[in-house]
Design an enzyme around this catalytic site. Structure first.
Site, PDB file in Angstrom:
ATOM      1  N   ASP A  24      20.628   3.336  16.494  1.00 19.37           N
ATOM      2  CA  ASP A  24      21.134   2.258  15.633  1.00 19.37           C
ATOM      3  C   ASP A  24      22.055   2.794  14.543  1.00 19.37           C
ATOM      4  O   ASP A  24      23.180   2.317  14.372  1.00 19.37           O
ATOM      5  CB  ASP A  24      19.973   1.524  14.928  1.00 19.37           C
ATOM      6  CG  ASP A  24      19.214   0.598  15.867  1.00 19.37           C
ATOM      7  OD1 ASP A  24      19.787   0.154  16.871  1.00 19.37           O
ATOM      8  OD2 ASP A  24      18.028   0.323  15.580  1.00 19.37           O
TER       9      ASP A  24
ATOM     10  N   SER B 269       8.831   1.674  19.290  1.00 16.77           N
ATOM     11  CA  SER B 269       9.562   1.833  18.040  1.00 16.77           C
ATOM     12  C   SER B 269       8.651   2.581  17.065  1.00 16.77           C
ATOM     13  O   SER B 269       7.545   2.126  16.769  1.00 16.77           O
ATOM     14  CB  SER B 269       9.940   0.455  17.516  1.00 16.77           C
ATOM     15  OG  SER B 269      10.220   0.524  16.149  1.00 16.77           O
TER      16      SER B 269
ATOM     17  N   ASP C 149      10.781  -4.023   6.474  1.00 16.18           N
ATOM     18  CA  ASP C 149      11.555  -2.985   5.793  1.00 16.18           C
ATOM     19  C   ASP C 149      12.801  -3.540   5.106  1.00 16.18           C
ATOM     20  O   ASP C 149      13.195  -3.067   4.048  1.00 16.18           O
ATOM     21  CB  ASP C 149      11.934  -1.875   6.783  1.00 16.18           C
ATOM     22  CG  ASP C 149      10.747  -0.970   7.074  1.00 16.18           C
ATOM     23  OD1 ASP C 149       9.773  -1.007   6.290  1.00 16.18           O
ATOM     24  OD2 ASP C 149      10.786  -0.239   8.076  1.00 16.18           O
TER      25      ASP C 149
ATOM     26  N   ARG D 181       9.569   3.131   1.625  1.00 12.70           N
ATOM     27  CA  ARG D 181      10.807   2.368   1.491  1.00 12.70           C
ATOM     28  C   ARG D 181      11.356   2.278   0.074  1.00 12.70           C
ATOM     29  O   ARG D 181      12.556   2.437  -0.136  1.00 12.70           O
ATOM     30  CB  ARG D 181      10.651   0.969   2.115  1.00 12.70           C
ATOM     31  CG  ARG D 181      10.471   1.011   3.647  1.00 12.70           C
ATOM     32  CD  ARG D 181      11.564   1.818   4.331  1.00 12.70           C
ATOM     33  NE  ARG D 181      11.389   1.975   5.774  1.00 12.70           N
ATOM     34  CZ  ARG D 181      10.798   3.008   6.361  1.00 12.70           C
ATOM     35  NH1 ARG D 181      10.287   3.994   5.632  1.00 12.70           N
ATOM     36  NH2 ARG D 181      10.716   3.104   7.665  1.00 12.70           N
TER      37      ARG D 181
HETATM   38  N1  ARG Z   1       3.967  -2.602  10.170  1.00 13.86           N
HETATM   39  C1  ARG Z   1       4.222  -1.509   9.283  1.00 13.86           C
HETATM   40  C2  ARG Z   1       4.950  -1.973   8.058  1.00 13.86           C
HETATM   41  O1  ARG Z   1       5.517  -3.029   8.050  1.00 13.86           O
HETATM   42  C3  ARG Z   1       4.924  -0.341   9.953  1.00 13.86           C
HETATM   43  C4  ARG Z   1       6.283  -0.631  10.504  1.00 13.86           C
HETATM   44  C5  ARG Z   1       6.876   0.609  11.057  1.00 13.86           C
HETATM   45  N2  ARG Z   1       8.027   0.387  11.885  1.00 13.86           N
HETATM   46  C6  ARG Z   1       8.077   0.701  13.212  1.00 13.86           C
HETATM   47  N3  ARG Z   1       9.174   0.441  13.842  1.00 13.86           N
HETATM   48  N4  ARG Z   1       7.087   1.269  13.832  1.00 13.86           N
HETATM   49  O2  ARG Z   1       4.966  -1.288   7.068  1.00 13.86           O
END
Ligand code: ARG
Length: 430
Positions: A31, A193, A141, A112
């Site tokens: 990406d 992912s 995110d 983040r």
């Molecule tokens: N669900 C978790 C959060 O929102 C982790 C997300 C991580 N992203 C991924 N593509 N695995 O913080």
């Protein structure tokens, strides 16, 4: 891909006419690599990339930075943020026993705001008016990153091409081929992912979306499957000072090393696998498979010590604040003043959380088996459990019970009387 621009909804979104120098949060993946090329082509803009090291295992940062330069970045910055992440984000989370939804130790959510604040800092330094990132329009995110940037610097504009463009994975790969962008791991669709850092790893998508099935074995790249873990248990002693883990088996370690070492030991013993159904901020539910070996050891160890040194009132009160803290962190509201207020409480409540906890690791389980603290409120002699009697008077207990239960007994009686029930049995034995 179409050049059609979705309408700008929020004040912080970049105006396509005014994108000239962009700081791109760059991971080296498909990406953000496509994005790095596309931003230059689409806007005629200069791109500075920022790659943040948060202790993601197995990354070769020189390769990532080199790739950014090859793809035309005018500068490719690597920030080693491991120490700041451990000290300013993970340690406060440990003090707050932070778990979202009862199982997620928040490693992505904690990272983040740090990534976003580094982006702001480097964008200013590099003279960029726009920050670009690779978040989709479906996840948490984007909320965390956009929200933090817009909070810290309202002048900066944000570009989130994945959220706006209609490129699917196939189109991205076609774009990459067309522009000679190397695709890490080949063009084979990666099974999941992934997001990871030193506090944990998550996998989402594809087979994990079949909620009615157990996760496939190939999800687990960090933690040993419990059935394959060693047949011998291992005891690990974790030392704390004012709520901060500072030693493992008596050896003093900085936070990064301590977390990484705890993770390695836990991973070996199959500890920290969490299969989690989660409520995203944007309304969707998602299933995540978490591998959180360090958190599976350090959070229970901390919680246990805290319980031992805090009073019943502190222990009961803190839990509600912990949930609030975890929610604000999850929701990306790191700079919300309430989070700071709660932190101040967490710090104060942890002043005496000093001592040592022994955790037994065995085939997927981390169990606290011993604990000690100079501030323990557990004292058999003082409490009179021992021979000597101490300060505790059993003879005083009936009087305590009479007053302690007074209102409850009265209420029971009054309500039963109103309901026309015989109040013969409304005594203590009810
Ligand atoms: N669900 C978790 C959060 O929102 C982790 C997300 C991580 N992203 C991924 N593509 N695995 O913080």
């Amino acid at each position: 891909m179409s050049d059609a621009q979705a309408p700008r909804i929020a004040s912080y979104q970049a105006d396509p006419e005014r994108v000239s120098r962009v700081l791109l949060l760059y991971s080296g993946g498909l990406d953000t690599s496509v994005m790095l090329h596309w931003i230059q082509a689409r806007y005629g803009a200069e791109v500075v990339t920022l790659t943040v090291d948060l202790g993601q295992p197995g990354e070769d940062w020189d390769v990532v930075v080199g790739k950014a330069r090859d793809l035309g970045a005018v500068d490719a910055i690597r920030a080693d943020a491991r120490e700041a992440f451990a000290r300013d984000y993970v340690l406060p989370a440990i003090r707050a026993n932070a778990l979202y939804g009862g199982g997620y130790p928040l490693f992505t959510a904690l990272a983040r705001p740090l990534i976003a604040s580094l982006a702001v800092e480097h964008a200013r330094r590099a003279g960029c008016e726009t920050i670009a990132h690779g978040c989709t329009g479906k996840g948490n995110d984007q909320v965390r990153i956009d929200g933090t940037i817009a909070t810290l610097d309202p002048e900066l504009r944000i570009l989130a091409p994945v959220r706006e463009w209609s490129m699917g994975r196939e189109e991205e790969i076609a774009y990459a081929r067309e522009h000679a962008i190397a695709v890490r791991g080949g063009t084979e669709r990666p099974p999941y992912s992934i997001d990871d850092n030193l506090w944990g790893r998550s996998s989402e998508g594809r087979a994990i979306e079949d909620l009615d099935r157990p996760p496939p074995d190939d999800v687990f790249q960090l933690v040993t499957r419990p059935e394959e873990a060693p047949d011998e248990p291992e005891l690990l002693r974790v030392g704390f000072e004012s709520g901060r883990p500072t030693t493992l088996d008596g050896e003093a370690l900085g936070p990064v090393e301590l977390i990484e070492r705890a993770a390695a030991i836990g991973a070996r013993h199959g500890v920290g696998i969490v299969d989690h159904i989660e409520d995203r901020i944007v309304g969707l539910k998602v299933r995540d498979i978490y591998e959180v070996p360090a958190a599976a050891i350090l959070l229970p160890a901390h919680g246990e010590l805290e319980k031992l040194v805090s009073t019943i009132h502190q222990n009961n009160f803190k839990r509600a604040l912990e949930d609030k803290w975890a929610y604000l962190c999850y929701a990306g509201l790191w700079h919300e003043p309430l989070r700071g207020d709660l932190d101040a409480y967490m710090e104060s409540a942890n002043r005496h959380v000093t001592g040592e906890v022994t955790v037994k690791l065995y085939k997927g389980r981390a169990t606290v088996v011993a604990r000690s603290s100079p501030y323990a409120l557990y004292d058999p002699d003082l409490a009179g459990f021992g021979e000597s009697g101490g300060e505790f008077s059993q003879a005083a207990s009936p009087g305590f019970i009479e007053l302690f239960t007074l209102q409850s007994r009265m209420a029971h009686r009054v309500r039963n009387r109103d309901a026309g029930v015989e109040d013969r049995f409304t005594g203590i034995d009810d």
